[in-house]
Design an enzyme around this catalytic site. Structure first.
Site, PDB file in Angstrom:
ATOM      1  N   GLY A  31       0.797  -1.226   0.000  1.00 19.15           N
ATOM      2  CA  GLY A  31       0.000   0.000   0.000  1.00 19.15           C
ATOM      3  C   GLY A  31       0.825   1.269   0.000  1.00 19.15           C
ATOM      4  N   HIS A  34       2.304   4.884  -4.894  1.00 24.53           N
ATOM      5  CA  HIS A  34       2.931   5.971  -5.639  1.00 24.53           C
ATOM      6  C   HIS A  34       2.963   5.546  -7.100  1.00 24.53           C
ATOM      7  CE1 HIS A  34       6.373   3.326  -5.574  1.00 24.53           C
ATOM      8  NE2 HIS A  34       6.406   3.357  -4.249  1.00 24.53           N
ATOM      9  N   HIS A  37       3.835   1.936  -7.987  1.00 25.74           N
ATOM     10  CA  HIS A  37       2.771   0.928  -7.855  1.00 25.74           C
ATOM     11  C   HIS A  37       1.786   1.020  -9.018  1.00 25.74           C
ATOM     12  CE1 HIS A  37       3.748   1.480  -3.430  1.00 25.74           C
ATOM     13  NE2 HIS A  37       3.831   0.177  -3.560  1.00 25.74           N
ATOM     14  N   GLN A  61       7.518  -9.852   7.645  1.00 22.60           N
ATOM     15  CA  GLN A  61       8.753  -9.482   6.951  1.00 22.60           C
ATOM     16  C   GLN A  61       9.471  -8.296   7.588  1.00 22.60           C
ATOM     17  OE1 GLN A  61       6.412  -8.701   3.212  1.00 22.60           O
ATOM     18  NE2 GLN A  61       7.900  -7.069   2.908  1.00 22.60           N
ATOM     19  N   GLU A 148      11.472  -4.033  -9.898  1.00 28.03           N
ATOM     20  CA  GLU A 148      12.886  -4.416  -9.842  1.00 28.03           C
ATOM     21  C   GLU A 148      13.674  -3.620  -8.805  1.00 28.03           C
ATOM     22  OE1 GLU A 148      14.246  -4.132 -13.877  1.00 28.03           O
ATOM     23  OE2 GLU A 148      13.192  -5.964 -14.471  1.00 28.03           O
ATOM     24  N   VAL A 176      10.920   2.666 -11.140  1.00 30.71           N
ATOM     25  CA  VAL A 176      10.313   3.949 -11.528  1.00 30.71           C
ATOM     26  C   VAL A 176      10.965   5.030 -10.659  1.00 30.71           C
ATOM     27  CG1 VAL A 176       8.166   5.254 -11.739  1.00 30.71           C
ATOM     28  CG2 VAL A 176       8.163   2.779 -12.114  1.00 30.71           C
ATOM     29  N   MET A 184      11.397   5.551  -6.668  1.00 27.52           N
ATOM     30  CA  MET A 184      10.157   5.744  -5.903  1.00 27.52           C
ATOM     31  C   MET A 184      10.013   4.653  -4.855  1.00 27.52           C
ATOM     32  SD  MET A 184       7.305   7.146  -8.453  1.00 27.52           S
ATOM     33  CE  MET A 184       7.622   8.589  -9.440  1.00 27.52           C
ATOM     34  N   SER A 185       9.567   5.070  -3.672  1.00 22.01           N
ATOM     35  CA  SER A 185       9.394   4.139  -2.554  1.00 22.01           C
ATOM     36  C   SER A 185       8.415   4.757  -1.574  1.00 22.01           C
ATOM     37  CB  SER A 185      10.750   3.928  -1.854  1.00 22.01           C
ATOM     38  OG  SER A 185      10.556   3.350  -0.578  1.00 22.01           O
TER      39      SER A 185
HETATM   40  O1  PAF Z   1       7.458  -5.455  -2.092  1.00 23.88           O
HETATM   41  C1  PAF Z   1       6.548  -5.413  -1.245  1.00 23.88           C
HETATM   42  O2  PAF Z   1       5.793  -4.450  -1.145  1.00 23.88           O
HETATM   43  C2  PAF Z   1       6.356  -6.596  -0.314  1.00 23.88           C
HETATM   44  O3  PAF Z   1       7.576  -7.165   0.033  1.00 23.88           O
HETATM   45  C3  PAF Z   1       5.401  -7.676  -0.865  1.00 23.88           C
HETATM   46  C4  PAF Z   1       5.947  -8.304  -2.143  1.00 23.88           C
HETATM   47  C5  PAF Z   1       4.044  -7.048  -1.155  1.00 23.88           C
HETATM   48  C6  PAF Z   1       5.213  -8.799   0.149  1.00 23.88           C
HETATM   49  O4  PAF Z   1       4.663  -8.319   1.329  1.00 23.88           O
END
Ligand code: PAF
Length: 284
Positions: A31, A34, A37, A61, A148, A176, A184-185
């Site tokens: 979510g 940006h 996505h 994670q 990537e 991107v 972008m992040s």
């Molecule tokens: O790249 C991400 O946003 C996350 O690592 C993912 C692939 C949605 C898994 O939670």
């Protein structure tokens, strides 16, 4: 666009679509969308008949002391953006539905996860591999799209899909960037103005490495030192890793080849950890 919260409802929808002969493409996300996505969503639309975007901030994670609680969230904004980007279903489950009582499976990929982000974020890729495998199962996806920027994540997912014969297509999307080159992040929103300027050292480093390689440098140790020096010249930076690795194995390279990737993770003011990468011999 439908919003589905329940995994069972998601699977029932996906099964019906598949019975009707439609190909489902999944875009897994955490979510706070940006442009990066949104471009994954547009790419997904070109690869199938139905686009499912999952929105789940996956606790498994994040390590202790990482930014799980602070991770940016804005469901209404995400729903509007996805709705305008050709998405058919926004799948936004709760943590209790993704990890219900009794859940006890971990998907763990081997050597590929021991390098780069894997060494500084223990358990991170187990969390990613487990949630992604579960998302593939719930959504019955025929294909899935990943950026990537998380190059190692993409490599790990390709490996697990091949190793477990999951039979879905994995599609990578190039990084991107903002106009000035910053990748972008969602984590860029943590940066204040000065930190945002400092963060440019990652992209500058990639360009520096490419210039050096174009000028004939092939010694990866030398390149790595030049990149490290460039980053550390910016006050407030701390290097998590700077590595020149082979794209297939993620093992360190000694000499530059056309599959040598510069991968970097840098902490800004000991607060925001950013990653970036790119091939050094080809590409832009
Ligand atoms: O790249 C991400 O946003 C996350 O690592 C993912 C692939 C949605 C898994 O939670």
């Amino acid at each position: 666009m439908q919003v589905i919260r329940s995994p069972a409802v998601m699977t029932a929808w996906a099964e019906a679509e598949r019975r009707a002969g439609r190909r489902i493409v999944l875009v897994p996300t955490m979510g706070f969308f940006h442009e990066g996505h949104l471009s994954l969503m547009r790419l997904a639309a070109g690869h199938g008949d139905r686009v499912v975007v999952s929105l789940f901030v996956n606790p498994a994670q994040f390590g202790p002391g990482e930014d799980l609680a602070a991770y940016p969230r804005d469901f209404e904004r995400d729903r509007d953006l996805a709705g305008r980007s050709g998405v058919d279903v926004l799948f936004a489950p709760d943590v209790e539905d993704m990890y219900p009582p009794g859940f006890q499976t971990t998907v763990s990929v081997g050597d590929l996860t021991r390098h780069l982000c894997g060494s500084s974020r223990p358990g991170h890729f187990d969390g990613v591999a487990t949630v992604v495998t579960r998302l593939f199962g719930i959504t019955r996806a025929d294909a899935a799209v990943f950026g990537e920027k998380d190059f190692q994540q993409l490599a790990v997912i390709r490996r697990l899909v091949a190793d477990l014969n999951l039979g879905l297509e994995i599609i990578g999307h190039p990084i991107v960037r903002e106009e000035d080159g910053l990748a972008m992040s969602s984590r860029n929103t943590y940066l204040d103005e000065d930190e945002r300027a400092t963060a440019l050292c990652l992209y500058e480093s990639l360009r520096l490495a490419r210039r050096e390689v174009a000028a004939g440098v092939r010694d990866c140790a030398l390149l790595r030192e030049r990149v490290r020096a460039h980053i550390l010249a910016r006050p407030g930076t701390e290097i998590d890793y700077v590595a020149l690795v082979d794209t297939a194995t993620l093992e360190p390279c000694e000499r530059v080849t056309d599959t040598t990737l510069l991968a970097m993770a840098v902490r800004i003011n000991n607060r925001v950890r950013l990653i970036d990468n790119g091939l050094v011999l080809t590409g832009t």
